[in-house]
Design an enzyme around this catalytic site. Structure first.
Site, short mmCIF file in Angstrom:
data_model
loop_
_atom_site.label_atom_id
_atom_site.label_comp_id
_atom_site.label_asym_id
_atom_site.label_seq_id
_atom_site.Cartn_x
_atom_site.Cartn_y
_atom_site.Cartn_z
N TYR A 179 -0.74 8.49 -2.14
CA TYR A 179 -0.89 8.23 -3.58
C TYR A 179 -2.09 9.01 -4.15
CZ TYR A 179 2.11 3.95 -3.77
OH TYR A 179 3.13 3.03 -3.77
N GLY A 180 -3.02 9.32 -3.27
CA GLY A 180 -4.33 9.83 -3.70
C GLY A 180 -4.30 11.06 -4.58
N CYS A 208 -4.59 -1.41 -1.79
CA CYS A 208 -4.73 0.02 -1.99
C CYS A 208 -5.67 0.24 -3.17
CB CYS A 208 -3.34 0.60 -2.29
SG CYS A 208 -3.35 2.34 -2.71
N ASN A 209 -6.76 0.93 -2.94
CA ASN A 209 -7.72 1.21 -4.01
C ASN A 209 -7.09 2.09 -5.09
OD1 ASN A 209 -10.74 0.45 -2.92
ND2 ASN A 209 -9.34 0.93 -1.27
N THR A 210 -6.30 3.07 -4.66
CA THR A 210 -5.72 4.04 -5.60
C THR A 210 -4.71 3.34 -6.52
OG1 THR A 210 -5.90 5.58 -3.74
CG2 THR A 210 -4.77 6.37 -5.70
N ASP A 229 0.88 -1.18 0.00
CA ASP A 229 0.00 0.00 0.00
C ASP A 229 0.91 1.22 0.00
OD1 ASP A 229 -2.41 1.61 0.43
OD2 ASP A 229 -1.76 1.85 2.49
N SER A 230 0.31 2.40 -0.17
CA SER A 230 1.09 3.63 -0.09
C SER A 230 1.65 3.86 1.30
CB SER A 230 0.20 4.81 -0.45
OG SER A 230 -0.86 4.91 0.49
N GLU A 286 -1.61 8.22 8.74
CA GLU A 286 -0.19 7.88 8.70
C GLU A 286 0.53 8.41 9.95
OE1 GLU A 286 2.05 6.27 6.35
OE2 GLU A 286 0.16 5.42 5.64
N CYS A 295 -10.98 3.40 0.71
CA CYS A 295 -9.53 3.56 0.89
C CYS A 295 -9.14 2.70 2.08
CB CYS A 295 -9.19 5.02 1.15
SG CYS A 295 -7.49 5.31 1.71
N THR A 296 -8.05 1.96 1.95
CA THR A 296 -7.70 0.98 2.99
C THR A 296 -7.22 1.63 4.28
OG1 THR A 296 -5.52 0.72 1.96
CG2 THR A 296 -7.22 -0.87 1.36
N HIS A 297 -6.93 2.92 4.24
CA HIS A 297 -6.59 3.62 5.49
C HIS A 297 -7.82 3.82 6.38
CE1 HIS A 297 -2.79 4.66 3.48
NE2 HIS A 297 -2.34 5.15 4.62
N1 DGL Z 1 -4.70 3.33 1.12
C1 DGL Z 1 -4.83 3.79 -0.19
C2 DGL Z 1 -6.13 3.48 -0.89
O1 DGL Z 1 -6.75 2.50 -0.57
C3 DGL Z 1 -4.10 5.02 -0.66
C4 DGL Z 1 -4.20 6.25 0.14
C5 DGL Z 1 -3.24 7.32 -0.35
O2 DGL Z 1 -2.05 7.07 -0.29
O3 DGL Z 1 -3.71 8.39 -0.76
O4 DGL Z 1 -6.54 4.18 -1.78
#
Ligand code: DGL
Length: 263
Positions: A43-44, A74-76, A11-12, A153, A185-187
């Site tokens: 990453y977003g 990570c979805n992104t 993931d990011s 984070e 988003c996985t966060h």
């Molecule tokens: N956790 C990530 C996701 O699922 C990326 C979040 C990011 O880095 O912006 O999209």
């Protein structure tokens, strides 16, 4: 025959640990490799080409560590990079994440579904295709959440600034009558307690971590690649390994050694 090579997950940053937990609980006999690309988080707001370059570099590293499968937790990164990885590694089991539009569209009673996700995910062609396919009969309110990943984070899961930011993202969803909210988003599973507090009790939260772990199990079983070994987990970070090590007890549930990923 069992395959006890590890599964690579990335993931990011720390968000993918929410998926790693689901994989560990579903597949306790699998060894796991986790790479947090925290040196490049978030990453977003980055370009799809930049994210694709990160995906190529991390995939090659995890495969070099012996991974038998990769999970883009990570979805992104999935939206920007999974198609290219599938082309590069056609034989490799690859599992990605996408916002759970289909189950949410089936679950809603008000007919209004909210999606909390990154700007990159919501702007992607993959997400547009998902809406075309599964959301014809419902209204979907999309809400990008810049800044939220940075709060998570930093380990500020309940800080006043995190609350204020989240309130500003959740408010429009409540106003427009969403009764189902997708964590895209996985966060975000790490701030679920805040969301539960902020949203009316009638709102259902939809998360995809458990479904991804189930899908991974199906994919590995179909290839006769499930493990039956003594599971170990190794971590890398492209940011500060010490910071990832410090949050592991909270976000992963136990301590772990974190190595530096210098790329
Ligand atoms: N956790 C990530 C996701 O699922 C990326 C979040 C990011 O880095 O912006 O999209």
């Amino acid at each position: 025959m069992a395959d006890n090579a590890p599964i690579g997950v990335f993931d990011s940053g720390v968000g993918g640990l929410s998926v790693l937990r689901e994989i560990r609980s579903r597949l306790p006999q699998e060894s796991l490799l986790y790479l947090a690309d925290s040196g490049y988080v978030p990453y977003g707001e980055k370009s799809p080409e930049f994210i694709r370059q990160r995906c190529r570099s991390i995939a090659s590293f995890l495969l070099g560590q012996g991974a038998k499968a990769l999970v883009l937790a990570c979805n992104t990164a999935t939206a920007a990079g999974i198609a290219e990885l599938r082309e590069l590694y056609p034989q490799l089991p690859l599992v990605g994440m996408e916002p759970a539009v289909k189950p949410a569209a089936q679950a809603t009673r008000s007919g209004v579904v909210g999606v909390l996700a990154t700007t990159g995910t919501l702007k992607s062609a993959k997400f547009a295709a998902l809406l075309d396919r599964f959301a014809c009969d419902v209204r979907v309110i999309t809400q990008p959440c810049p800044g939220l990943v940075e709060c998570i984070e930093a380990g500020e899961l309940d800080a006043p600034a995190t609350r204020a930011l989240l309130e500003s993202y959740v408010h429009p969803l409540i106003e427009q009558g969403c009764d189902t909210v997708i964590l895209g988003c996985t966060h975000y599973p790490f701030i679920k307690p805040l969301l539960i507090e902020m949203l009316p009790a009638t709102v259902t939260l939809v998360d995809t971590g458990a479904a991804v772990a189930r899908h991974l199990e199906t994919v590995l079983a179909a290839r006769d690649q499930l493990g039956n070994g003594e599971a170990a987990t190794r971590f890398w970070s492209s940011g500060d390994p010490g910071r990832l090590a410090a949050v592991l007890p909270v976000l992963w549930g136990e301590c772990g050694m974190v190595a530096d990923y210098p790329d």
